[in-house]
Scaffold this motif. Structure first.
Motif, PDB file in Angstrom:
ATOM      1  N   LEU A   4       0.833  -1.203   0.000  1.00 70.71           N
ATOM      2  CA  LEU A   4       0.000   0.000   0.000  1.00 70.71           C
ATOM      3  C   LEU A   4       0.867   1.252   0.000  1.00 70.71           C
ATOM      4  O   LEU A   4       0.624   2.182  -0.769  1.00 70.71           O
ATOM      5  CB  LEU A   4      -0.925  -0.004   1.218  1.00 70.71           C
ATOM      6  N   LEU A   5       1.871   1.279   0.830  1.00 72.78           N
ATOM      7  CA  LEU A   5       2.768   2.432   0.882  1.00 72.78           C
ATOM      8  C   LEU A   5       3.489   2.625  -0.452  1.00 72.78           C
ATOM      9  O   LEU A   5       3.609   3.747  -0.943  1.00 72.78           O
ATOM     10  CB  LEU A   5       3.775   2.290   2.021  1.00 72.78           C
ATOM     11  N   ALA A   6       3.939   1.546  -1.061  1.00 71.05           N
ATOM     12  CA  ALA A   6       4.603   1.646  -2.370  1.00 71.05           C
ATOM     13  C   ALA A   6       3.650   2.211  -3.416  1.00 71.05           C
ATOM     14  O   ALA A   6       4.044   3.056  -4.233  1.00 71.05           O
ATOM     15  CB  ALA A   6       5.122   0.272  -2.786  1.00 71.05           C
ATOM     16  N   ALA A   7       2.397   1.789  -3.404  1.00 67.79           N
ATOM     17  CA  ALA A   7       1.415   2.302  -4.369  1.00 67.79           C
ATOM     18  C   ALA A   7       1.143   3.787  -4.146  1.00 67.79           C
ATOM     19  O   ALA A   7       1.032   4.554  -5.103  1.00 67.79           O
ATOM     20  CB  ALA A   7       0.119   1.498  -4.259  1.00 67.79           C
ATOM     21  N   ILE A   8       1.063   4.194  -2.903  1.00 68.35           N
ATOM     22  CA  ILE A   8       0.852   5.616  -2.594  1.00 68.35           C
ATOM     23  C   ILE A   8       2.050   6.432  -3.062  1.00 68.35           C
ATOM     24  O   ILE A   8       1.890   7.506  -3.657  1.00 68.35           O
ATOM     25  CB  ILE A   8       0.585   5.811  -1.087  1.00 68.35           C
ATOM     26  N   LYS A   9       3.264   5.918  -2.813  1.00 69.61           N
ATOM     27  CA  LYS A   9       4.482   6.641  -3.201  1.00 69.61           C
ATOM     28  C   LYS A   9       4.597   6.800  -4.716  1.00 69.61           C
ATOM     29  O   LYS A   9       5.229   7.735  -5.186  1.00 69.61           O
ATOM     30  CB  LYS A   9       5.707   5.922  -2.642  1.00 69.61           C
ATOM     31  N   GLU A  10       3.980   5.907  -5.489  1.00 69.92           N
ATOM     32  CA  GLU A  10       3.977   6.050  -6.941  1.00 69.92           C
ATOM     33  C   GLU A  10       3.116   7.216  -7.398  1.00 69.92           C
ATOM     34  O   GLU A  10       3.336   7.754  -8.475  1.00 69.92           O
ATOM     35  CB  GLU A  10       3.451   4.763  -7.601  1.00 69.92           C
ATOM     36  N   ARG A  11       2.160   7.608  -6.597  1.00 67.11           N
ATOM     37  CA  ARG A  11       1.201   8.637  -6.983  1.00 67.11           C
ATOM     38  C   ARG A  11       1.461  10.004  -6.362  1.00 67.11           C
ATOM     39  O   ARG A  11       0.987  11.009  -6.866  1.00 67.11           O
ATOM     40  CB  ARG A  11      -0.205   8.180  -6.626  1.00 67.11           C
ATOM     41  N   MET A  12       2.184  10.020  -5.254  1.00 71.35           N
ATOM     42  CA  MET A  12       2.413  11.302  -4.571  1.00 71.35           C
ATOM     43  C   MET A  12       3.661  11.203  -3.703  1.00 71.35           C
ATOM     44  O   MET A  12       4.071  10.102  -3.337  1.00 71.35           O
ATOM     45  CB  MET A  12       1.193  11.683  -3.719  1.00 71.35           C
ATOM     46  N   PRO A  13       4.239  12.353  -3.374  1.00 69.27           N
ATOM     47  CA  PRO A  13       5.421  12.315  -2.501  1.00 69.27           C
ATOM     48  C   PRO A  13       5.030  11.887  -1.090  1.00 69.27           C
ATOM     49  O   PRO A  13       3.967  12.252  -0.589  1.00 69.27           O
ATOM     50  CB  PRO A  13       5.938  13.755  -2.527  1.00 69.27           C
ATOM     51  N   VAL A  14       5.898  11.115  -0.476  1.00 68.22           N
ATOM     52  CA  VAL A  14       5.678  10.634   0.890  1.00 68.22           C
ATOM     53  C   VAL A  14       6.897  10.985   1.717  1.00 68.22           C
ATOM     54  O   VAL A  14       8.017  10.663   1.339  1.00 68.22           O
ATOM     55  CB  VAL A  14       5.447   9.104   0.902  1.00 68.22           C
ATOM     56  N   ASP A  15       6.666  11.651   2.826  1.00 67.16           N
ATOM     57  CA  ASP A  15       7.747  11.967   3.758  1.00 67.16           C
ATOM     58  C   ASP A  15       7.941  10.754   4.661  1.00 67.16           C
ATOM     59  O   ASP A  15       7.119  10.474   5.531  1.00 67.16           O
ATOM     60  CB  ASP A  15       7.390  13.203   4.569  1.00 67.16           C
TER      61      ASP A  15
END
Length: 132
Positions: A4-15
């Protein structure tokens, strides 16, 4: 959670320094297990009405707040109190907030919500004061 975190990071920056886990019931138990499995990854953990059992205490857990209803019949408060005591003995930074009259449901008190958000924000900033 990793996928899930990897998928989110593909779409937006993650701190990566501002990752927090918050879960209710089985999700609370999942949050604790995920934090135990990935030491240092999460800034904080908030667990609400966790189902037992939880992972064995480790000193490598992030700061935590546990919220639990005193009238929870699905997951009684006494085992939760023992788990928090064991976590404190293992030198974890953990606070238990019990809510009188609350069963196995999300607490709706605005001041409690503000406390949880403040706690997570302070942990993201690397502060070790306030919130717990």
């Amino acid at each position: 959670l990793d996928a899930l975190l990897a998928a989110i990071k593909e779409r937006m920056p993650v701190d990566e320094q501002r990752l927090h886990l918050l879960g209710f019931s089985s999700g609370a138990r999942l949050a604790l297990r995920a934090a135990a499995a990935r030491p240092g990854r999460y800034a904080s953990v908030v667990v609400h009405s966790t189902l037992m059992p939880v992972p064995a205490p480790t000193t490598r857990m992030p700061p935590q707040i546990w919220v639990h209803g005193e009238a929870d019949r699905l997951s009684p408060v006494a085992p939760v109190q023992r788990a928090v005591a064991a976590a404190l003995k293992a030198r974890q930074r953990v606070e238990l907030i019990t809510v009188p009259g609350l069963g196995h449901q999300w607490a709706r008190e605005a001041d409690l919500h503000a406390k949880l958000w403040t706690f997570m924000a302070l942990q993201a900033l690397g502060r070790r004061d306030g919130g717990s």
